[in-house]
Write a protein that holds these residues in place. Sequence first.
Motif, PDB file in Angstrom:
ATOM      1  N   LEU A   1       4.924 -16.515  47.963  1.00 27.14           N
ATOM      2  CA  LEU A   1       5.259 -17.886  47.584  1.00 27.14           C
ATOM      3  C   LEU A   1       6.667 -18.294  48.027  1.00 27.14           C
ATOM      4  CD1 LEU A   1       3.704 -17.880  44.000  1.00 27.14           C
ATOM      5  CD2 LEU A   1       2.691 -18.742  46.115  1.00 27.14           C
ATOM      6  N   MET A   2       7.292 -17.471  48.863  1.00 28.46           N
ATOM      7  CA  MET A   2       8.655 -17.766  49.321  1.00 28.46           C
ATOM      8  C   MET A   2       8.735 -19.119  50.023  1.00 28.46           C
ATOM      9  SD  MET A   2      10.628 -15.344  48.270  1.00 28.46           S
ATOM     10  CE  MET A   2      12.091 -15.492  49.254  1.00 28.46           C
ATOM     11  N   THR A   3       7.658 -19.533  50.666  1.00 26.56           N
ATOM     12  CA  THR A   3       7.673 -20.836  51.350  1.00 26.56           C
ATOM     13  C   THR A   3       7.789 -21.993  50.368  1.00 26.56           C
ATOM     14  OG1 THR A   3       5.269 -20.918  51.355  1.00 26.56           O
ATOM     15  CG2 THR A   3       6.318 -19.995  53.310  1.00 26.56           C
ATOM     16  N   CYS A   4       7.570 -21.719  49.085  1.00 23.36           N
ATOM     17  CA  CYS A   4       7.646 -22.763  48.060  1.00 23.36           C
ATOM     18  C   CYS A   4       9.043 -22.899  47.458  1.00 23.36           C
ATOM     19  CB  CYS A   4       6.654 -22.479  46.937  1.00 23.36           C
ATOM     20  SG  CYS A   4       4.929 -22.446  47.474  1.00 23.36           S
ATOM     21  N   ILE A   5       9.921 -21.942  47.704  1.00 21.64           N
ATOM     22  CA  ILE A   5      11.245 -21.942  47.069  1.00 21.64           C
ATOM     23  C   ILE A   5      12.016 -23.239  47.301  1.00 21.64           C
ATOM     24  CG2 ILE A   5      13.504 -20.785  47.015  1.00 21.64           C
ATOM     25  CD1 ILE A   5      11.376 -19.256  45.483  1.00 21.64           C
ATOM     26  N   PRO A   6      12.104 -23.754  48.540  1.00 23.98           N
ATOM     27  CA  PRO A   6      12.849 -25.012  48.714  1.00 23.98           C
ATOM     28  C   PRO A   6      12.300 -26.158  47.858  1.00 23.98           C
ATOM     29  CG  PRO A   6      12.431 -23.990  50.841  1.00 23.98           C
ATOM     30  CD  PRO A   6      11.654 -23.212  49.816  1.00 23.98           C
ATOM     31  N   ALA A   7      10.988 -26.290  47.806  1.00 21.16           N
ATOM     32  CA  ALA A   7      10.375 -27.351  47.003  1.00 21.16           C
ATOM     33  C   ALA A   7      10.603 -27.110  45.512  1.00 21.16           C
ATOM     34  CB  ALA A   7       8.887 -27.442  47.300  1.00 21.16           C
ATOM     35  N   LEU A   8      10.521 -25.861  45.083  1.00 21.72           N
ATOM     36  CA  LEU A   8      10.716 -25.548  43.663  1.00 21.72           C
ATOM     37  C   LEU A   8      12.171 -25.746  43.241  1.00 21.72           C
ATOM     38  CD1 LEU A   8       8.510 -22.337  43.418  1.00 21.72           C
ATOM     39  CD2 LEU A   8       7.997 -24.576  42.441  1.00 21.72           C
ATOM     40  N   GLN A   9      13.099 -25.485  44.139  1.00 22.97           N
ATOM     41  CA  GLN A   9      14.515 -25.611  43.784  1.00 22.97           C
ATOM     42  C   GLN A   9      15.026 -27.038  43.896  1.00 22.97           C
ATOM     43  OE1 GLN A   9      16.371 -22.650  46.337  1.00 22.97           O
ATOM     44  NE2 GLN A   9      16.344 -21.137  44.687  1.00 22.97           N
ATOM     45  N   THR A  10      14.548 -27.779  44.887  1.00 24.67           N
ATOM     46  CA  THR A  10      15.126 -29.105  45.132  1.00 24.67           C
ATOM     47  C   THR A  10      14.187 -30.255  44.832  1.00 24.67           C
ATOM     48  OG1 THR A  10      14.415 -29.113  47.445  1.00 24.67           O
ATOM     49  CG2 THR A  10      16.582 -28.148  46.962  1.00 24.67           C
ATOM     50  N   GLY A  11      12.900 -29.977  44.709  1.00 23.61           N
ATOM     51  CA  GLY A  11      11.946 -31.040  44.429  1.00 23.61           C
ATOM     52  C   GLY A  11      11.432 -31.740  45.675  1.00 23.61           C
ATOM     53  N   ILE A  12      11.739 -31.196  46.878  1.00 22.63           N
ATOM     54  CA  ILE A  12      11.225 -31.810  48.098  1.00 22.63           C
ATOM     55  C   ILE A  12       9.725 -31.571  48.210  1.00 22.63           C
ATOM     56  CG2 ILE A  12      13.435 -31.593  49.322  1.00 22.63           C
ATOM     57  CD1 ILE A  12      12.218 -29.192  50.840  1.00 22.63           C
ATOM     58  N   GLN A  13       9.103 -32.289  49.125  1.00 23.09           N
ATOM     59  CA  GLN A  13       7.663 -32.158  49.367  1.00 23.09           C
ATOM     60  C   GLN A  13       7.334 -30.716  49.769  1.00 23.09           C
ATOM     61  OE1 GLN A  13       5.537 -34.812  49.163  1.00 23.09           O
ATOM     62  NE2 GLN A  13       3.698 -33.866  49.971  1.00 23.09           N
ATOM     63  N   PRO A  14       6.377 -30.081  49.094  1.00 27.64           N
ATOM     64  CA  PRO A  14       6.007 -28.712  49.480  1.00 27.64           C
ATOM     65  C   PRO A  14       5.259 -28.721  50.809  1.00 27.64           C
ATOM     66  CG  PRO A  14       4.556 -29.495  47.747  1.00 27.64           C
ATOM     67  CD  PRO A  14       5.606 -30.551  47.941  1.00 27.64           C
ATOM     68  N   SER A  15       5.404 -27.646  51.552  1.00 24.49           N
ATOM     69  CA  SER A  15       4.702 -27.519  52.831  1.00 24.49           C
ATOM     70  C   SER A  15       3.222 -27.234  52.583  1.00 24.49           C
ATOM     71  CB  SER A  15       5.312 -26.383  53.652  1.00 24.49           C
ATOM     72  OG  SER A  15       5.079 -25.141  53.008  1.00 24.49           O
ATOM     73  N   ALA A  16       2.438 -27.446  53.615  1.00 23.52           N
ATOM     74  CA  ALA A  16       1.009 -27.131  53.526  1.00 23.52           C
ATOM     75  C   ALA A  16       0.811 -25.640  53.275  1.00 23.52           C
ATOM     76  CB  ALA A  16       0.303 -27.554  54.807  1.00 23.52           C
TER      77      ALA A  16
END
Length: 105
Positions: A45-60
């Motif tokens: 789930l490392m690809t989700c870290i930016p979205a989880l930390q900043t609230g940006i749109q999660p990647s596909a």
Amino acid sequence: MCWNPIVNMKFTGVVCIAFVIVLLSALAPTKAVFEEKVACIPTELMTCIPALQTGIQPSAECCGKLKEQESCLCGYIQNPLFSQYVTSENAHKVLATCGIPYPTC
């Protein structure tokens, strides 16, 4: 002893029908047989870290991994190492964006 073709056909028909019924029941999918065990691997789930930390749109890719590990979310919530990532406001947003309901554990 006389061979009676009508009796033989009836017997063969009954045997064939019984065979088909047994075969279909053996092949009928059941949840227990086809339930796939998901490996809960948080590093996937490392690809989700930016979205989880900043609230940006999660990647596909993030959404795909979250969907694969949806059954693992309660375990992550209960684990102090990961709960901050799964219980945050951003986590709720990411799950909603990915179409994953927030788990009730």
